[in-house]
Design a protein around this motif. Structure first.
Motif, PDB file in Angstrom:
ATOM      1  N   ILE A 181      88.217  39.710 -10.849  1.00 52.50           N
ATOM      2  CA  ILE A 181      88.457  38.777 -11.950  1.00 52.50           C
ATOM      3  C   ILE A 181      88.171  37.338 -11.504  1.00 52.50           C
ATOM      4  CG2 ILE A 181      90.204  37.912 -13.585  1.00 52.50           C
ATOM      5  CD1 ILE A 181      91.509  40.744 -13.269  1.00 52.50           C
ATOM      6  N   VAL A 182      87.225  36.739 -12.210  1.00 49.71           N
ATOM      7  CA  VAL A 182      86.933  35.325 -11.949  1.00 49.71           C
ATOM      8  C   VAL A 182      87.419  34.462 -13.110  1.00 49.71           C
ATOM      9  CG1 VAL A 182      84.986  35.801 -10.409  1.00 49.71           C
ATOM     10  CG2 VAL A 182      84.547  35.518 -12.852  1.00 49.71           C
ATOM     11  N   ASP A 183      87.648  35.119 -14.251  1.00 52.42           N
ATOM     12  CA  ASP A 183      88.054  34.381 -15.450  1.00 52.42           C
ATOM     13  C   ASP A 183      88.692  35.377 -16.413  1.00 52.42           C
ATOM     14  OD1 ASP A 183      88.260  32.924 -17.775  1.00 52.42           O
ATOM     15  OD2 ASP A 183      86.202  32.164 -17.740  1.00 52.42           O
ATOM     16  N   ALA A 184      89.972  35.170 -16.740  1.00 49.03           N
ATOM     17  CA  ALA A 184      90.668  36.159 -17.584  1.00 49.03           C
ATOM     18  C   ALA A 184      90.704  35.765 -19.057  1.00 49.03           C
ATOM     19  CB  ALA A 184      92.077  36.388 -17.054  1.00 49.03           C
ATOM     20  N   ARG A 185      89.903  34.747 -19.420  1.00 50.15           N
ATOM     21  CA  ARG A 185      89.912  34.336 -20.836  1.00 50.15           C
ATOM     22  C   ARG A 185      89.118  35.309 -21.698  1.00 50.15           C
ATOM     23  NH1 ARG A 185      87.904  28.354 -20.056  1.00 50.15           N
ATOM     24  NH2 ARG A 185      86.669  29.516 -18.589  1.00 50.15           N
ATOM     25  N   GLN A 186      89.302  35.191 -23.001  1.00 49.59           N
ATOM     26  CA  GLN A 186      88.564  36.037 -23.942  1.00 49.59           C
ATOM     27  C   GLN A 186      87.085  35.703 -23.891  1.00 49.59           C
ATOM     28  OE1 GLN A 186      90.009  37.215 -27.538  1.00 49.59           O
ATOM     29  NE2 GLN A 186      91.870  37.819 -26.498  1.00 49.59           N
ATOM     30  N   TYR A 255      76.869  35.549 -20.434  1.00 49.08           N
ATOM     31  CA  TYR A 255      78.218  35.969 -20.032  1.00 49.08           C
ATOM     32  C   TYR A 255      78.484  35.661 -18.563  1.00 49.08           C
ATOM     33  CZ  TYR A 255      78.562  38.685 -24.392  1.00 49.08           C
ATOM     34  OH  TYR A 255      78.622  39.074 -25.689  1.00 49.08           O
ATOM     35  N   LEU A 256      77.432  35.657 -17.757  1.00 51.99           N
ATOM     36  CA  LEU A 256      77.614  35.418 -16.323  1.00 51.99           C
ATOM     37  C   LEU A 256      77.886  33.938 -16.076  1.00 51.99           C
ATOM     38  CD1 LEU A 256      74.704  37.575 -14.820  1.00 51.99           C
ATOM     39  CD2 LEU A 256      77.067  38.243 -15.275  1.00 51.99           C
ATOM     40  N   SER A 257      78.894  33.670 -15.274  1.00 51.58           N
ATOM     41  CA  SER A 257      79.220  32.282 -14.937  1.00 51.58           C
ATOM     42  C   SER A 257      78.746  32.000 -13.511  1.00 51.58           C
ATOM     43  CB  SER A 257      80.734  32.079 -15.030  1.00 51.58           C
ATOM     44  OG  SER A 257      81.370  32.871 -14.046  1.00 51.58           O
ATOM     45  N   ASP A 258      78.922  30.759 -13.046  1.00 51.28           N
ATOM     46  CA  ASP A 258      78.568  30.449 -11.658  1.00 51.28           C
ATOM     47  C   ASP A 258      79.373  31.337 -10.706  1.00 51.28           C
ATOM     48  OD1 ASP A 258      76.767  28.593 -12.458  1.00 51.28           O
ATOM     49  OD2 ASP A 258      78.044  26.843 -12.083  1.00 51.28           O
ATOM     50  N   ALA A 259      80.622  31.582 -11.074  1.00 54.10           N
ATOM     51  CA  ALA A 259      81.477  32.434 -10.232  1.00 54.10           C
ATOM     52  C   ALA A 259      80.918  33.858 -10.163  1.00 54.10           C
ATOM     53  CB  ALA A 259      82.904  32.433 -10.776  1.00 54.10           C
ATOM     54  N   SER A 260      80.408  34.351 -11.304  1.00 52.49           N
ATOM     55  CA  SER A 260      79.815  35.705 -11.305  1.00 52.49           C
ATOM     56  C   SER A 260      78.638  35.750 -10.329  1.00 52.49           C
ATOM     57  CB  SER A 260      79.271  36.080 -12.686  1.00 52.49           C
ATOM     58  OG  SER A 260      80.139  35.719 -13.712  1.00 52.49           O
ATOM     59  N   LYS A 261      77.834  34.698 -10.366  1.00 56.77           N
ATOM     60  CA  LYS A 261      76.648  34.656  -9.491  1.00 56.77           C
ATOM     61  C   LYS A 261      77.057  34.590  -8.023  1.00 56.77           C
ATOM     62  CE  LYS A 261      74.312  32.535 -13.255  1.00 56.77           C
ATOM     63  NZ  LYS A 261      74.146  31.205 -13.834  1.00 56.77           N
ATOM     64  N   ASP A 284      79.734  43.559 -17.650  1.00 59.35           N
ATOM     65  CA  ASP A 284      79.591  43.850 -19.076  1.00 59.35           C
ATOM     66  C   ASP A 284      79.499  42.537 -19.846  1.00 59.35           C
ATOM     67  OD1 ASP A 284      79.432  46.574 -18.950  1.00 59.35           O
ATOM     68  OD2 ASP A 284      81.563  46.920 -19.204  1.00 59.35           O
ATOM     69  N   ALA A 285      80.146  42.481 -21.002  1.00 54.93           N
ATOM     70  CA  ALA A 285      80.060  41.273 -21.833  1.00 54.93           C
ATOM     71  C   ALA A 285      81.106  40.250 -21.391  1.00 54.93           C
ATOM     72  CB  ALA A 285      80.244  41.648 -23.290  1.00 54.93           C
ATOM     73  N   GLY A 286      81.033  39.863 -20.131  1.00 54.26           N
ATOM     74  CA  GLY A 286      81.989  38.904 -19.596  1.00 54.26           C
ATOM     75  C   GLY A 286      81.632  38.542 -18.170  1.00 54.26           C
ATOM     76  N   PRO A 287      82.305  37.548 -17.596  1.00 56.12           N
ATOM     77  CA  PRO A 287      81.927  37.051 -16.271  1.00 56.12           C
ATOM     78  C   PRO A 287      82.529  37.839 -15.099  1.00 56.12           C
ATOM     79  CG  PRO A 287      83.693  35.707 -17.176  1.00 56.12           C
ATOM     80  CD  PRO A 287      83.353  36.727 -18.229  1.00 56.12           C
ATOM     81  N   ASN A 288      83.444  38.774 -15.404  1.00 65.47           N
ATOM     82  CA  ASN A 288      84.131  39.481 -14.320  1.00 65.47           C
ATOM     83  C   ASN A 288      83.289  40.643 -13.804  1.00 65.47           C
ATOM     84  OD1 ASN A 288      86.589  37.908 -14.510  1.00 65.47           O
ATOM     85  ND2 ASN A 288      86.765  38.865 -16.529  1.00 65.47           N
ATOM     86  N   GLU A 309      86.379  31.639  -5.924  1.00 65.60           N
ATOM     87  CA  GLU A 309      86.063  31.976  -7.325  1.00 65.60           C
ATOM     88  C   GLU A 309      86.854  33.180  -7.822  1.00 65.60           C
ATOM     89  OE1 GLU A 309      83.868  31.553  -4.932  1.00 65.60           O
ATOM     90  OE2 GLU A 309      82.621  29.871  -5.560  1.00 65.60           O
ATOM     91  N   VAL A 310      87.286  34.036  -6.890  1.00 64.61           N
ATOM     92  CA  VAL A 310      87.928  35.292  -7.293  1.00 64.61           C
ATOM     93  C   VAL A 310      89.441  35.108  -7.412  1.00 64.61           C
ATOM     94  CG1 VAL A 310      88.346  37.697  -6.631  1.00 64.61           C
ATOM     95  CG2 VAL A 310      86.073  36.692  -6.314  1.00 64.61           C
ATOM     96  N   LYS A 311      89.955  35.310  -8.639  1.00 67.09           N
ATOM     97  CA  LYS A 311      91.383  35.091  -8.899  1.00 67.09           C
ATOM     98  C   LYS A 311      92.211  36.308  -8.496  1.00 67.09           C
ATOM     99  CE  LYS A 311      90.716  31.306 -11.717  1.00 67.09           C
ATOM    100  NZ  LYS A 311      89.374  31.011 -11.242  1.00 67.09           N
ATOM    101  N   GLU A 312      91.651  37.490  -8.724  1.00 65.31           N
ATOM    102  CA  GLU A 312      92.414  38.716  -8.518  1.00 65.31           C
ATOM    103  C   GLU A 312      91.450  39.892  -8.419  1.00 65.31           C
ATOM    104  OE1 GLU A 312      94.969  39.386 -11.907  1.00 65.31           O
ATOM    105  OE2 GLU A 312      95.852  41.189 -11.025  1.00 65.31           O
TER     106      GLU A 312
END
Ligand code: PMV
Length: 328
Positions: A181-186, A255-261, A284-288, A309-312
């Protein structure tokens, strides 16, 4: 007339993106997924009663309006069971909702099974898969455990579009999925809207559909042979293909963020340092990221994922599919 069902998410390694029928949720390509264990799950109770004046949905303790697809699932069940009672759906998510963790898949699969059981129906897994599909395409794969293929089908009525099991969960017990998880937002763009925009605007998508047959057969062979290197390469390339097509959509879907990269690069560096492939990412349809590895490499991969970048991280094994908690 009440039933409670627990269902778990699935993570696609050959992705579904694009529909040939938006109402029946019929896909343009077949897809392959792995049902995760119950570390993350949705528990849904459906009750039909003459005491309810309307259909009602309570999600994580809060009242919500039913989505059209949920209403449609209930209507199909009522028609089949020849009942006209209203339903109360109480659903609890033991996972971060809508962050690209396929909570819609576990939710819609749990609803399909709980509603049909509560109405006294005894549907086959094929029928349950088609009912779940009406709720959310990817949900049709969560009605089964293990390694699953959603066969796209060709028929306009969708009766040949359902999931089948490729291999049971016990087939590859060493496989691990580390949800990173890099971002838990919707998510910003719902997959439903996003995929239609892709179908309408992306030229690259047409190429993807032409070549996805080879990806599907390669993936099936890799899974059946438990060939992790092959599985990992196809998984990463397939995720990258999907996100390229998303960028080729107009206006683009990102959907990919800098953190995903950063996570992608960390996995490639880790594989390079090891001189072999020990981990693979998919998004998938998100950055995690969902990072696949084998039990023997789990700690090493988790260590590599210890980055700002990794929260959990949440580690799952292959799961056995939905569970009926009680019957009426
Ligand atoms: O069924 P939906 O609308 O949640 O779409 C799922 C799409 C992806 O998660 C991106 C890919 C897949 O096959 O699960």
């Amino acid at each position: 007339m009440k039933a409670t069902v627990e269902a778990t998410p699935n993570i696609a390694v050959v992705k579904y993106w694009g529909k040939r029928d938006t109402r029946l949720m019929l896909p343009l390509n077949s897809s392959i997924s792995i049902t995760l264990d119950d570390t993350l799950k949705t528990r849904t109770t459906v009750e039909f009663s003459k005491n309810f004046r309307e259909d009602e949905l309570v999600l994580n303790g809060q009242k919500h309006a039913l989505k059209d697809e949920q209403k449609r699932q209930l209507d199909i069940v009522r028609k089949r069971a020849k009942i006209s009672l209203n339903a109360k759906i109480a659903s609890e998510n033991f996972l971060p909702t809508a962050a690209g963790f396929a909570s819609s898949a576990s939710g819609m699969a749990a609803l399909a099974i709980a509603a049909s059981k509560a109405a006294g129906l005894d549907l086959s897994s094929r029928e349950l898969s088609m009912l779940a599909r009406i709720g959310s395409g990817s949900a049709c794969r969560s009605v089964l455990g293990g390694f699953v293929e959603w066969q796209a089908g060709n028929n306009a009525d969708g009766l040949d579009s359902f999931a089948i099991q490729i291999a049971q969960e016990s087939h590859w017990p060493e496989l691990r999925n580390i949800i990173t998880i890099v971002d838990a937002r919707q998510k910003k763009v719902p997959s439903r809207t996003g995929m239609q925009r892709t179908v309408e605007t992306s030229k690259l998508f047409k190429k993807r559909i032409q070549t996805i047959g080879d990806t599907l057969s390669g993936m099936k062979t890799a899974i059946l042979k438990k060939d992790f290197e092959k599985f990992a390469i196809i998984t990463m390339q397939e995720s990258n293909s999907l996100h390229s097509v998303m960028l080729d959509t107009f206006p683009p879907i990102i959907y990919l963020s800098d953190a995903s990269k950063e996570v992608m690069e960390a996995i490639h560096s880790l594989n390079e340092e090891n001189g072999k492939i020990i981990a693979a990412y998919t998004f998938d349809a998100g950055p995690n990221a969902h990072v696949f590895t084998l039990q023997k490499y789990e700690n090493e991969v988790k260590k590599a994922l210890q980055m700002p970048e990794v929260k959990e991280t949440i580690t799952c094994k292959v799961g056995s599919g939905p569970k009926l908690i009680n019957t009426p």
